[in-house]
Design a protein around this motif. Structure first.
Motif, PDB file in Angstrom:
ATOM      1  N   LEU A 142       0.835  -1.198   0.000  1.00 25.77           N
ATOM      2  CA  LEU A 142       0.000   0.000   0.000  1.00 25.77           C
ATOM      3  C   LEU A 142       0.873   1.252   0.000  1.00 25.77           C
ATOM      4  O   LEU A 142       1.958   1.271   0.578  1.00 25.77           O
ATOM      5  CB  LEU A 142      -0.916   0.023   1.220  1.00 25.77           C
ATOM      6  N   GLY A 143       0.382   2.294  -0.649  1.00 27.79           N
ATOM      7  CA  GLY A 143       1.054   3.579  -0.647  1.00 27.79           C
ATOM      8  C   GLY A 143       0.044   4.693  -0.435  1.00 27.79           C
ATOM      9  O   GLY A 143      -1.156   4.449  -0.295  1.00 27.79           O
ATOM     10  N   GLY A 144       0.527   5.925  -0.433  1.00 30.67           N
ATOM     11  CA  GLY A 144      -0.362   7.064  -0.200  1.00 30.67           C
ATOM     12  C   GLY A 144      -0.628   7.282   1.272  1.00 30.67           C
ATOM     13  O   GLY A 144      -0.188   6.516   2.137  1.00 30.67           O
ATOM     14  N   GLY A 145      -1.365   8.332   1.565  1.00 34.48           N
ATOM     15  CA  GLY A 145      -1.582   8.719   2.954  1.00 34.48           C
ATOM     16  C   GLY A 145      -2.237   7.661   3.806  1.00 34.48           C
ATOM     17  O   GLY A 145      -1.880   7.483   4.981  1.00 34.48           O
ATOM     18  N   LEU A 146      -3.199   6.922   3.255  1.00 34.59           N
ATOM     19  CA  LEU A 146      -3.895   5.912   4.058  1.00 34.59           C
ATOM     20  C   LEU A 146      -3.001   4.724   4.400  1.00 34.59           C
ATOM     21  O   LEU A 146      -3.315   3.954   5.311  1.00 34.59           O
ATOM     22  CB  LEU A 146      -5.152   5.424   3.337  1.00 34.59           C
ATOM     23  N   SER A 147      -1.884   4.567   3.685  1.00 38.60           N
ATOM     24  CA  SER A 147      -0.962   3.467   3.996  1.00 38.60           C
ATOM     25  C   SER A 147      -0.307   3.658   5.360  1.00 38.60           C
ATOM     26  O   SER A 147       0.280   2.720   5.906  1.00 38.60           O
ATOM     27  CB  SER A 147       0.122   3.354   2.925  1.00 38.60           C
ATOM     28  N   GLN A 148      -0.417   4.872   5.917  1.00 41.72           N
ATOM     29  CA  GLN A 148       0.176   5.148   7.227  1.00 41.72           C
ATOM     30  C   GLN A 148      -0.752   4.753   8.381  1.00 41.72           C
ATOM     31  O   GLN A 148      -0.343   4.833   9.550  1.00 41.72           O
ATOM     32  CB  GLN A 148       0.525   6.629   7.327  1.00 41.72           C
ATOM     33  N   HIS A 149      -1.961   4.333   8.049  1.00 41.46           N
ATOM     34  CA  HIS A 149      -2.936   3.964   9.093  1.00 41.46           C
ATOM     35  C   HIS A 149      -2.718   2.494   9.462  1.00 41.46           C
ATOM     36  O   HIS A 149      -3.230   1.582   8.808  1.00 41.46           O
ATOM     37  CB  HIS A 149      -4.355   4.197   8.572  1.00 41.46           C
ATOM     38  N   ALA A 150      -1.961   2.257  10.520  1.00 38.26           N
ATOM     39  CA  ALA A 150      -1.513   0.910  10.879  1.00 38.26           C
ATOM     40  C   ALA A 150      -2.647  -0.102  11.054  1.00 38.26           C
ATOM     41  O   ALA A 150      -2.516  -1.256  10.616  1.00 38.26           O
ATOM     42  CB  ALA A 150      -0.645   0.972  12.142  1.00 38.26           C
TER      43      ALA A 150
ATOM     44  N   PRO B 119      -2.978 -12.536  -0.386  1.00 41.23           N
ATOM     45  CA  PRO B 119      -1.528 -12.356  -0.282  1.00 41.23           C
ATOM     46  C   PRO B 119      -1.189 -11.382   0.842  1.00 41.23           C
ATOM     47  O   PRO B 119      -2.068 -10.646   1.325  1.00 41.23           O
ATOM     48  CB  PRO B 119      -1.150 -11.772  -1.650  1.00 41.23           C
ATOM     49  N   PRO B 120       0.061 -11.356   1.270  1.00 42.26           N
ATOM     50  CA  PRO B 120       0.456 -10.360   2.274  1.00 42.26           C
ATOM     51  C   PRO B 120       0.134  -8.945   1.784  1.00 42.26           C
ATOM     52  O   PRO B 120       0.340  -8.622   0.606  1.00 42.26           O
ATOM     53  CB  PRO B 120       1.977 -10.554   2.390  1.00 42.26           C
ATOM     54  N   ILE B 121      -0.395  -8.137   2.674  1.00 41.85           N
ATOM     55  CA  ILE B 121      -0.665  -6.723   2.393  1.00 41.85           C
ATOM     56  C   ILE B 121       0.190  -5.922   3.368  1.00 41.85           C
ATOM     57  O   ILE B 121       0.006  -6.011   4.590  1.00 41.85           O
ATOM     58  CB  ILE B 121      -2.155  -6.390   2.567  1.00 41.85           C
ATOM     59  N   VAL B 122       1.147  -5.186   2.844  1.00 43.21           N
ATOM     60  CA  VAL B 122       2.200  -4.622   3.699  1.00 43.21           C
ATOM     61  C   VAL B 122       2.378  -3.126   3.434  1.00 43.21           C
ATOM     62  O   VAL B 122       2.027  -2.620   2.363  1.00 43.21           O
ATOM     63  CB  VAL B 122       3.534  -5.351   3.461  1.00 43.21           C
ATOM     64  N   PRO B 123       2.941  -2.406   4.412  1.00 45.47           N
ATOM     65  CA  PRO B 123       3.223  -0.974   4.207  1.00 45.47           C
ATOM     66  C   PRO B 123       4.460  -0.785   3.345  1.00 45.47           C
ATOM     67  O   PRO B 123       5.292  -1.689   3.224  1.00 45.47           O
ATOM     68  CB  PRO B 123       3.453  -0.459   5.635  1.00 45.47           C
ATOM     69  N   PRO B 124       4.615   0.380   2.749  1.00 45.74           N
ATOM     70  CA  PRO B 124       5.781   0.636   1.902  1.00 45.74           C
ATOM     71  C   PRO B 124       7.035   0.841   2.730  1.00 45.74           C
ATOM     72  O   PRO B 124       6.963   1.363   3.849  1.00 45.74           O
ATOM     73  CB  PRO B 124       5.400   1.916   1.160  1.00 45.74           C
ATOM     74  N   ARG B 125       8.161   0.469   2.172  1.00 48.27           N
ATOM     75  CA  ARG B 125       9.432   0.702   2.860  1.00 48.27           C
ATOM     76  C   ARG B 125       9.902   2.139   2.678  1.00 48.27           C
ATOM     77  O   ARG B 125      10.564   2.695   3.544  1.00 48.27           O
ATOM     78  CB  ARG B 125      10.488  -0.263   2.333  1.00 48.27           C
ATOM     79  N   PHE B 126       9.553   2.740   1.535  1.00 44.47           N
ATOM     80  CA  PHE B 126      10.076   4.070   1.236  1.00 44.47           C
ATOM     81  C   PHE B 126       9.045   5.175   1.398  1.00 44.47           C
ATOM     82  O   PHE B 126       9.311   6.319   1.079  1.00 44.47           O
ATOM     83  CB  PHE B 126      10.672   4.100  -0.181  1.00 44.47           C
ATOM     84  N   GLY B 127       7.880   4.854   1.884  1.00 45.91           N
ATOM     85  CA  GLY B 127       6.882   5.863   2.218  1.00 45.91           C
ATOM     86  C   GLY B 127       6.570   6.783   1.063  1.00 45.91           C
ATOM     87  O   GLY B 127       6.464   6.364  -0.096  1.00 45.91           O
ATOM     88  N   ASP B 128       6.425   8.068   1.368  1.00 47.41           N
ATOM     89  CA  ASP B 128       6.024   9.047   0.365  1.00 47.41           C
ATOM     90  C   ASP B 128       7.101   9.274  -0.686  1.00 47.41           C
ATOM     91  O   ASP B 128       6.825   9.850  -1.738  1.00 47.41           O
ATOM     92  CB  ASP B 128       5.698  10.391   1.033  1.00 47.41           C
ATOM     93  N   ALA B 129       8.337   8.845  -0.427  1.00 47.61           N
ATOM     94  CA  ALA B 129       9.428   9.087  -1.372  1.00 47.61           C
ATOM     95  C   ALA B 129       9.492   8.037  -2.463  1.00 47.61           C
ATOM     96  O   ALA B 129      10.319   8.115  -3.349  1.00 47.61           O
ATOM     97  CB  ALA B 129      10.769   9.133  -0.633  1.00 47.61           C
ATOM     98  N   GLY B 130       8.618   7.032  -2.395  1.00 45.26           N
ATOM     99  CA  GLY B 130       8.721   5.909  -3.316  1.00 45.26           C
ATOM    100  C   GLY B 130       8.606   6.285  -4.772  1.00 45.26           C
ATOM    101  O   GLY B 130       9.334   5.774  -5.620  1.00 45.26           O
ATOM    102  N   GLY B 131       7.660   7.193  -5.110  1.00 44.84           N
ATOM    103  CA  GLY B 131       7.477   7.558  -6.505  1.00 44.84           C
ATOM    104  C   GLY B 131       8.693   8.231  -7.091  1.00 44.84           C
ATOM    105  O   GLY B 131       9.106   7.941  -8.221  1.00 44.84           O
TER     106      GLY B 131
END
Length: 313
Positions: free
Chosen positions: A258-266, A287-299
């Motif tokens: 997941l990415g974007g602002g809602l990906s921060q909602h644990a 499948p596993p649904i996981v938070p991003p490693r690089f957060g907002d900087a990913g793009g």
């Protein structure tokens, strides 16, 4: 895979609905410089000037000129006309953005979709590293994503593979929750992103009589026990679960990031597997649904990766 030939630094620019971010990365994708600015709204000339100034500032600070740039554009580009369609940055729609930036920046440019660049970043050193396939699902101003197989982007015939945000929400789900068919800036009606993105969560809350200004406020109200906000979160989870279940049925990715602002909602990561499973038939594993490693900087990092290794797109 061959790297681009340049001075040892590549830039990645991620263009979003609210912000533009530039990162300068070395060959190991270590960030050497980062700057964010607000996305100019409704002014295409101002948009071009802002990007030109952003690049000039990076050149001056790093002492580089002519560094290759990967640019993550929002929306899709018509491969015949070269013109952009962007629901979240309307000033770009109908413009030859790639050609105009090439004329201004006068250096090697490599263009990708902003959502696909997020997925590419997470597939290389990110949360999806080591998985045979992955889907990066953005839940921000809009909803969209990108699909990678063996670390390479699958862009598709039109270059829009991963645009799950513009599928239609099924009528039975809208009826279940008493929701209207909402217009989308893409020109379609009832698009998934109008309901499951961060702005979609706000719209759900508003439909129920709430007045929260952003998704964070809806979440805070729900945590405080507000009934409307809690109902909005419940409806949102069901619609999001259905949307991700459709992704599983079509692409069957080994992991969803997941990415974007809602990906921060644990708490979302605890609730989503059951919400997805509710829309799958027996025997299908979520499948596993996981938070991003690089957060907002990913793009931006993914865009820099495009500049270093164009063959990944």
């Amino acid at each position: 895979m061959a790297e681009a030939s340049h001075s040892g630094i590549c830039y990645g620019i991620d263009i979003g609905g609210t912000k533009i971010e530039l990162v300068a990365c070395d060959a190991a994708l270590e960030v050497r410089h980062r700057r964010r600015i607000a996305t100019p709204q409704g002014d295409y000339a101002g948009f071009l000037a802002a990007l030109e100034a952003l690049v000039a500032d990076a050149d001056a600070e790093l002492g580089h000129s002519g560094s290759a740039i990967g640019i993550a554009l929002p929306g899709v580009r018509d491969r015949r006309s070269g013109r952009q369609l962007s629901a979240n940055v309307p000033a770009l729609t109908g413009q030859g953005v790639a050609a105009d930036l090439q004329a201004r920046l006068r250096r090697p440019l490599h263009f990708g979709n902003d959502l696909q660049c997020f997925a590419l970043s997470e597939a290389h050193g990110g949360a999806a590293e080591g998985y045979p396939s992955m889907f990066g699902a953005i839940l921000g101003t809009g909803a969209g994503g990108g699909y990678c197989l063996q670390g390479r982007l699958v862009a598709g015939y039109n270059g829009l593979a991963g645009e799950w945000g513009h599928w239609s929400v099924p009528a039975h789900l809208l009826q279940r929750h008493g929701l209207p068919v909402l217009e989308c800036a893409c020109g379609l009606r009832g698009c998934v992103e109008r309901y499951v993105s961060g702005s979609g969560l706000v719209a759900l809350h508003g439909h129920l009589g709430g007045t929260a200004a952003d998704a964070g406020a809806v979440i805070a109200l729900a945590d405080a026990g507000d009934a409307r906000a809690r109902q909005a979160m419940t409806v949102h989870l069901d619609l999001l679960g259905h949307s991700l279940a459709a992704l599983v049925l079509i692409l069957d990715p080994h992991v969803i990031v997941l990415g974007g602002g809602l990906s921060q909602h644990a708490p979302l990561y605890d609730a989503l597997p059951a919400a997805v499973a509710a829309h799958l038939f027996n025997g299908v594993q979520v499948p596993p649904i996981v938070p991003p490693r690089f957060g907002d900087a990913g793009g931006a990092r993914g865009a820099a990766l495009l500049a270093w290794r164009p063959a990944l797109s």
